[in-house]
Scaffold this active site. Sequence first.
Site, mmCIF file in Angstrom:
data_model
loop_
_atom_site.group_PDB
_atom_site.id
_atom_site.type_symbol
_atom_site.label_atom_id
_atom_site.label_comp_id
_atom_site.label_asym_id
_atom_site.label_seq_id
_atom_site.Cartn_x
_atom_site.Cartn_y
_atom_site.Cartn_z
ATOM 1 N N ASP A 206 0.963 -1.320 0.125
ATOM 2 C CA ASP A 206 0.106 0.003 0.004
ATOM 3 C C ASP A 206 0.737 1.253 0.126
ATOM 4 O O ASP A 206 1.985 1.104 0.308
ATOM 5 C CB ASP A 206 -0.863 0.196 1.294
ATOM 6 C CG ASP A 206 -1.914 -0.796 1.185
ATOM 7 O OD1 ASP A 206 -2.030 -1.871 0.417
ATOM 8 O OD2 ASP A 206 -2.947 -0.828 2.198
ATOM 9 N N HIS B 116 3.851 -2.234 3.147
ATOM 10 C CA HIS B 116 3.672 -0.928 2.675
ATOM 11 C C HIS B 116 5.068 -0.699 1.922
ATOM 12 O O HIS B 116 6.248 -0.851 2.436
ATOM 13 C CB HIS B 116 3.556 0.255 3.484
ATOM 14 C CG HIS B 116 2.374 0.289 4.242
ATOM 15 N ND1 HIS B 116 2.141 -0.766 5.303
ATOM 16 C CD2 HIS B 116 1.319 0.869 4.135
ATOM 17 C CE1 HIS B 116 0.827 -0.707 5.675
ATOM 18 N NE2 HIS B 116 0.306 0.349 5.046
HETATM 19 NI NI NI Z 1 -2.404 3.028 3.374
#
Ligand code: NI
Length: 496
Positions: A309, A453
């Site tokens: 992400d 991430h």
């Molecule tokens: Ni996020």
Amino acid sequence: MKRYSRKRLQTKLRAHPRIAWRWLLLVVLLLAGLAVGYWLVMRSVSKSSLQVKKQYEQYYFADSKYKGVKSRFVRRESGNERVLLEYPVTGQEAIDRVTASAIDQADAAFRQSVAHGSQFPYLMTETASFQVTHHDKAYISIVITTRQDTLGAHPSFMTYFWTFDKTTGNIVTLRELAGGSDRAVQAVLDQAKKSITELLQQQSKPPLALGDFMSESVLRNFVIADRQTIAWPFGQGAILPSAYGDVTARVSVADIAAHIQNPLAKSLLSVPEPPKPKPQSPSSSTPQYIRPSTSADCATTKCVALTFDDGPGVHTNRLLDMLDGQGVKATFFVLGSQVQKHPGSLRRMQMSGHQIGNHSWGHPDLTHIDSAQVQREMINTNTVIQQATGHVPTIARPPYGAVNNEVLAQLAQAGLSSILWSVDTRDWADRDNQIICHRAVAGARAGAIILMHDIHATSVDAVPCIIDGLAKQGYSLVTIRQLLGATVPGAIYTSG
Ligand code: NI
């Protein structure tokens, strides 16, 4: 020398009392100055570290369920075992005792296997990790998963889960949720059975007599998935045979609302007012979790989806080098604002066969902005993704995993389904590639969706270890599309 000079000073001071006063004054002033200086320095240090922390939290985990929850790691490594256990530390002693004793019990059984030894020249391995599914001022829901490979036929998985009252440290039981009423307990059991039956139907698995598996004692502990849903993440092999895979029962609060109109339930969950006499379409107003019928490939092999992400960012190309070098496919939930800065990374993802999903434009909590703003966040991001790759995404990940009915309706309109996750690596909190790798590999189950991430160097550094660890356990790494097949716009998915 010293003696002499001190003596001289003493005689001098005796001879001139005013000099003695001056000395004293000087010392006092010096000390006061030091104290003020120290105070000023400490104030500025704590202020700046506080500011940094605040900024960090605002961006990454303003809504994090893990706030205030730390990890304690226990590692043992020897000629015949390799163990890494992660214990949750909430700071509430009673809670930490319960969770630790579950891990310790599992570990005691593992130690026995190790003591018995094995005829194979391999290491026996054990991991434990945890997820927080809900956390507010009063309550916390924790899921612990352990995996033990004692070189038997199959590694064994165990799942332990609870919802705790943070003030007392007590476990909140199903009976308490039901306000002590037999009828209410039965209503919850019925709904939980119904959810498992539906799950079996969706997977076209043979029906089972669930009465044997799902009694009050089996469903005694539960977790809050969100304030509209309670869940029992039994895992694999706990209540149904292992072949049924990872089993989670879910009950919509709306479906049991009539039975749980008690103060405790209302403080735990958002319990709608007593339903009006017309009981039409009771659950249509609650978020719809979908257990997909897994795609053809993932029905025969164990699949796991790695998802990244908040990118693309400066580390994304390095990540793509790693993934493409190993022939591994992943899914990227990108921010529209970042796509503008790195359109080349997006083209590369598309060309290499990775999947791209929408993570909004600027990472707001979509439940805190109005519908028109939600629509803009998603549509503008769809547009830049299409401009960069030629394809419009069909999947989205709402920032912080925050959704409500209004947001889901907007996502449906934008043609997007909501892809949440089942394993949170908390890679924003622990910038340590070994911890991140441990959480990903220890938490993985067939159908798992792993959250990471790609904006953190340490997360990208963890990827070779994750690919290796999952491959060793026989997992195929796939995209969300490969894991879930075609998804329904407006629906929520948490795993395959
Ligand atoms: Ni996020």
